[in-house]
Design a protein around this motif. Structure first.
Motif, PDB file in Angstrom:
ATOM      1  N   LYS A  36       0.865  -1.168   0.198  1.00  0.00           N
ATOM      2  CA  LYS A  36       0.132  -0.431  -0.052  1.00  0.00           C
ATOM      3  C   LYS A  36       1.141   0.827  -0.636  1.00  0.00           C
ATOM      4  CE  LYS A  36      -3.825   1.942   2.648  1.00  0.00           C
ATOM      5  NZ  LYS A  36      -4.758   2.394   3.671  1.00  0.00           N
ATOM      6  N   GLU A  37       1.781   1.576   0.662  1.00  0.00           N
ATOM      7  CA  GLU A  37       2.721   2.834   0.783  1.00  0.00           C
ATOM      8  C   GLU A  37       3.467   2.590  -0.465  1.00  0.00           C
ATOM      9  OE1 GLU A  37       4.039   2.636   5.311  1.00  0.00           O
ATOM     10  OE2 GLU A  37       4.979   0.891   4.359  1.00  0.00           O
ATOM     11  N   ALA A  38       3.490   1.481  -0.712  1.00  0.00           N
ATOM     12  CA  ALA A  38       4.844   1.695  -1.895  1.00  0.00           C
ATOM     13  C   ALA A  38       4.042   2.227  -3.322  1.00  0.00           C
ATOM     14  CB  ALA A  38       5.299  -0.502  -2.580  1.00  0.00           C
ATOM     15  N   LEU A  39       2.432   1.442  -3.577  1.00  0.00           N
ATOM     16  CA  LEU A  39       1.553   2.307  -4.704  1.00  0.00           C
ATOM     17  C   LEU A  39       1.158   3.349  -4.322  1.00  0.00           C
ATOM     18  CD1 LEU A  39      -0.980  -0.535  -4.515  1.00  0.00           C
ATOM     19  CD2 LEU A  39       0.290  -0.145  -6.336  1.00  0.00           C
ATOM     20  N   ALA A  40       1.315   3.718  -3.557  1.00  0.00           N
ATOM     21  CA  ALA A  40       1.024   5.809  -2.493  1.00  0.00           C
ATOM     22  C   ALA A  40       2.585   6.419  -3.411  1.00  0.00           C
ATOM     23  CB  ALA A  40       0.580   5.570  -1.471  1.00  0.00           C
ATOM     24  N   CYS A  41       3.537   5.463  -3.401  1.00  0.00           N
ATOM     25  CA  CYS A  41       5.001   6.515  -3.563  1.00  0.00           C
ATOM     26  C   CYS A  41       5.100   6.472  -5.821  1.00  0.00           C
ATOM     27  CB  CYS A  41       6.089   5.764  -3.645  1.00  0.00           C
ATOM     28  SG  CYS A  41       8.041   6.034  -3.990  1.00  0.00           S
ATOM     29  N   ILE A  42       4.635   5.053  -5.700  1.00  0.00           N
ATOM     30  CA  ILE A  42       4.739   5.185  -7.306  1.00  0.00           C
ATOM     31  C   ILE A  42       3.811   6.420  -8.445  1.00  0.00           C
ATOM     32  CG2 ILE A  42       3.382   3.451  -9.251  1.00  0.00           C
ATOM     33  CD1 ILE A  42       5.203   1.069  -7.149  1.00  0.00           C
ATOM     34  N   GLU A  43       2.727   6.846  -7.440  1.00  0.00           N
ATOM     35  CA  GLU A  43       1.739   7.991  -7.682  1.00  0.00           C
ATOM     36  C   GLU A  43       2.382   8.596  -8.010  1.00  0.00           C
ATOM     37  OE1 GLU A  43      -1.928   7.516  -6.099  1.00  0.00           O
ATOM     38  OE2 GLU A  43      -2.946   5.274  -6.768  1.00  0.00           O
ATOM     39  N   THR A  44       2.921   8.973  -7.434  1.00  0.00           N
ATOM     40  CA  THR A  44       4.159  10.420  -6.664  1.00  0.00           C
ATOM     41  C   THR A  44       5.486  10.600  -7.510  1.00  0.00           C
ATOM     42  OG1 THR A  44       3.897  10.121  -4.825  1.00  0.00           O
ATOM     43  CG2 THR A  44       2.156  11.390  -5.176  1.00  0.00           C
ATOM     44  N   THR A  45       5.926   9.544  -7.999  1.00  0.00           N
ATOM     45  CA  THR A  45       7.562   9.548  -7.973  1.00  0.00           C
ATOM     46  C   THR A  45       7.291   8.439  -9.637  1.00  0.00           C
ATOM     47  OG1 THR A  45       7.683   9.125  -5.233  1.00  0.00           O
ATOM     48  CG2 THR A  45       9.351   8.980  -6.419  1.00  0.00           C
ATOM     49  N   GLU A  46       8.629   8.963 -10.486  1.00  0.00           N
ATOM     50  CA  GLU A  46       9.467   8.919 -11.459  1.00  0.00           C
ATOM     51  C   GLU A  46      10.429   7.360 -10.430  1.00  0.00           C
ATOM     52  OE1 GLU A  46      10.590  11.190 -14.083  1.00  0.00           O
ATOM     53  OE2 GLU A  46       8.455  11.904 -14.300  1.00  0.00           O
ATOM     54  N   ILE A  47      10.054   6.108 -10.876  1.00  0.00           N
ATOM     55  CA  ILE A  47      10.987   4.808 -10.563  1.00  0.00           C
ATOM     56  C   ILE A  47      11.669   4.912 -11.580  1.00  0.00           C
ATOM     57  CG2 ILE A  47      11.129   2.750  -9.234  1.00  0.00           C
ATOM     58  CD1 ILE A  47       9.963   5.084  -7.088  1.00  0.00           C
ATOM     59  N   ASP A  48      13.048   4.033 -10.977  1.00  0.00           N
ATOM     60  CA  ASP A  48      13.644   3.149 -12.307  1.00  0.00           C
ATOM     61  C   ASP A  48      13.895   1.918 -12.357  1.00  0.00           C
ATOM     62  OD1 ASP A  48      15.103   6.205 -13.681  1.00  0.00           O
ATOM     63  OD2 ASP A  48      15.555   6.184 -11.313  1.00  0.00           O
ATOM     64  N   ILE A  49      14.131   1.985 -11.085  1.00  0.00           N
ATOM     65  CA  ILE A  49      13.565   0.333 -10.604  1.00  0.00           C
ATOM     66  C   ILE A  49      13.241  -0.907  -9.930  1.00  0.00           C
ATOM     67  CG2 ILE A  49      15.934   0.108 -10.188  1.00  0.00           C
ATOM     68  CD1 ILE A  49      16.837  -2.558 -11.514  1.00  0.00           C
ATOM     69  N   ALA A  50      12.102  -1.045  -9.313  1.00  0.00           N
ATOM     70  CA  ALA A  50      11.653  -1.738  -8.095  1.00  0.00           C
ATOM     71  C   ALA A  50      11.990  -3.412  -7.662  1.00  0.00           C
ATOM     72  CB  ALA A  50       9.980  -1.498  -8.541  1.00  0.00           C
ATOM     73  N   ILE A  51      12.435  -2.821  -7.010  1.00  0.00           N
ATOM     74  CA  ILE A  51      12.705  -4.213  -5.570  1.00  0.00           C
ATOM     75  C   ILE A  51      11.838  -4.647  -5.549  1.00  0.00           C
ATOM     76  CG2 ILE A  51      14.396  -5.694  -4.760  1.00  0.00           C
ATOM     77  CD1 ILE A  51      17.290  -3.923  -5.349  1.00  0.00           C
ATOM     78  N   LEU A  52      10.892  -5.900  -5.632  1.00  0.00           N
ATOM     79  CA  LEU A  52       9.606  -6.451  -4.273  1.00  0.00           C
ATOM     80  C   LEU A  52      10.117  -7.543  -3.626  1.00  0.00           C
ATOM     81  CD1 LEU A  52       6.849  -5.754  -7.624  1.00  0.00           C
ATOM     82  CD2 LEU A  52       8.202  -4.077  -5.408  1.00  0.00           C
ATOM     83  N   ASP A  53       9.589  -8.096  -2.669  1.00  0.00           N
ATOM     84  CA  ASP A  53       9.500  -9.159  -1.908  1.00  0.00           C
ATOM     85  C   ASP A  53       7.668  -9.641  -2.785  1.00  0.00           C
ATOM     86  OD1 ASP A  53      10.224 -11.226  -0.348  1.00  0.00           O
ATOM     87  OD2 ASP A  53       9.000 -10.631   0.999  1.00  0.00           O
ATOM     88  N   ILE A  54       8.336 -11.033  -2.520  1.00  0.00           N
ATOM     89  CA  ILE A  54       7.123 -11.852  -2.867  1.00  0.00           C
ATOM     90  C   ILE A  54       5.991 -11.932  -1.511  1.00  0.00           C
ATOM     91  CG2 ILE A  54       6.128 -14.524  -3.758  1.00  0.00           C
ATOM     92  CD1 ILE A  54       8.074 -14.123  -5.304  1.00  0.00           C
ATOM     93  N   MET A  55       6.910 -12.022  -0.691  1.00  0.00           N
ATOM     94  CA  MET A  55       5.467 -11.897   0.395  1.00  0.00           C
ATOM     95  C   MET A  55       5.152 -10.577   1.328  1.00  0.00           C
ATOM     96  SD  MET A  55       5.223 -15.526   0.114  1.00  0.00           S
ATOM     97  CE  MET A  55       3.994 -15.978   1.614  1.00  0.00           C
ATOM     98  N   LEU A  56       5.243 -10.352   0.855  1.00  0.00           N
ATOM     99  CA  LEU A  56       4.087  -9.280   1.743  1.00  0.00           C
ATOM    100  C   LEU A  56       2.925  -9.345   2.429  1.00  0.00           C
ATOM    101  CD1 LEU A  56       5.170  -6.497  -0.780  1.00  0.00           C
ATOM    102  CD2 LEU A  56       6.954  -7.071   0.582  1.00  0.00           C
ATOM    103  N   PRO A  57       2.727  -8.932   3.865  1.00  0.00           N
ATOM    104  CA  PRO A  57       1.558  -8.258   4.385  1.00  0.00           C
ATOM    105  C   PRO A  57       0.161  -8.468   4.429  1.00  0.00           C
ATOM    106  CG  PRO A  57       2.556  -6.504   4.736  1.00  0.00           C
ATOM    107  CD  PRO A  57       3.720  -7.339   3.908  1.00  0.00           C
ATOM    108  N   ASP A  58      -0.105  -7.337   3.093  1.00  0.00           N
ATOM    109  CA  ASP A  58      -1.185  -6.874   2.724  1.00  0.00           C
ATOM    110  C   ASP A  58      -1.768  -7.420   1.059  1.00  0.00           C
ATOM    111  OD1 ASP A  58       1.208  -4.650   1.788  1.00  0.00           O
ATOM    112  OD2 ASP A  58      -0.399  -3.219   1.938  1.00  0.00           O
ATOM    113  N   MET A  59      -0.439  -7.815   0.350  1.00  0.00           N
ATOM    114  CA  MET A  59      -0.513  -8.354  -0.856  1.00  0.00           C
ATOM    115  C   MET A  59       0.861  -8.498  -1.198  1.00  0.00           C
ATOM    116  SD  MET A  59      -0.924  -5.322  -4.187  1.00  0.00           S
ATOM    117  CE  MET A  59      -2.225  -4.355  -3.305  1.00  0.00           C
ATOM    118  N   SER A  60       0.458  -9.689  -2.085  1.00  0.00           N
ATOM    119  CA  SER A  60       1.633 -10.300  -2.564  1.00  0.00           C
ATOM    120  C   SER A  60       2.463  -9.796  -3.778  1.00  0.00           C
ATOM    121  CB  SER A  60       0.781 -11.802  -3.292  1.00  0.00           C
ATOM    122  OG  SER A  60       0.591 -10.794  -5.095  1.00  0.00           O
ATOM    123  N   GLY A  61       4.425  -9.975  -3.719  1.00  0.00           N
ATOM    124  CA  GLY A  61       4.351  -8.926  -4.873  1.00  0.00           C
ATOM    125  C   GLY A  61       4.165  -9.386  -5.918  1.00  0.00           C
TER     126      GLY A  61
END
Length: 233
Positions: A36-61
């Protein structure tokens, strides 16, 4: 300008470690423990690359990867705690560009990040030359490197950056066999390829599915068993 890296992992020690090593390489790190926090960041920030864990507490990677791919084409590296082929294949199927199995060496992650950013910059750079030089036409297939568009029989193909780049390499070398190792090193520019690495195999499979191609009767990508892949002249 500093490249911006999104790191999403609910294990604080891992997130902090990645942040430290990446910042030491002069990257700007946006670190979060939930999707959820990551998605909020993505909406306002121009990201160049993402590193995502598969096992997240609120949504799968995996789901987070899918949501990113709706509007963004930057590289995604998946982190998995399980050394299981299904996790790797699932991640690549949903649009990830690479995966790293925990436990990992932080310097390996840094190397993978650098390789992905190099590949992505090359993919996005508009090459010098005329428009005609950036367009490859082959048997109903039109690939435009300048606009990053691919059309097959007048219908657009929705390709990930890695799929696009693989197809471009094969088209540029029409009539020649390109090994999986050559493709891997051309795209990622690193030394982590092993005979057991099936990353290229999975991307080729998805390319074929999207193009309506088959292994048995290929119209475009032909497998030369034990050697590699090629597109006939």
């Amino acid at each position: 300008m500093q490249e911006k890296i999104l790191v999403v992992d609910d294990e604080q020690e891992i997130s902090d470690l990645l942040e430290l090593y990446l910042q030491n390489e002069n990257y700007s790190v946006f670190k979060f423990y939930t999707a959820k926090e990551a998605l909020a960041c993505i909406e306002t920030t121009e990201i160049d690359i993402a590193i995502l864990d598969i096992m997240l507490p609120d949504m799968s990677g995996f789901t987070l990867c899918q949501k990113i791919r709706v509007n963004h084409a930057y590289p995604i590296i998946m982190l998995t705690a399980k050394d299981q082929e299904i996790d790797k294949i699932t991640g690549l199927t949903l649009g990830a560009d690479d995966y790293i199995t925990k436990p990992f060496r932080p310097l390996e992650v840094v190397a993978r990040v650098k390789a992905q950013l190099r590949r992505y910059k090359k993919y996005n750079s508009v090459q010098a030359g005329t428009t005609e030089e950036s367009i490859i036409v082959h048997s109903g297939l039109v690939l435009n490197s300048s606009t990053h568009e691919c059309i097959l029989n007048e219908k657009p193909l929705d390709l990930t950056p890695t799929e696009f780049y693989i197809l471009r390499i094969l088209l540029e070398r029409k009539g020649k066999v390109v090994s999986a190792e050559e493709l891997f090193r051309e795209i990622w520019k690193d030394e982590y390829y092993t005979k057991s690495n099936n990353t290229i195999t999975v991307h080729i499979r998805h390319l074929r599915e999207k193009m309506g191609d088959t292994v048995e009767n290929p119209q475009y990508i032909k497998t030369i068993w034990g050697v590699g892949y090629k597109i006939e002249l």
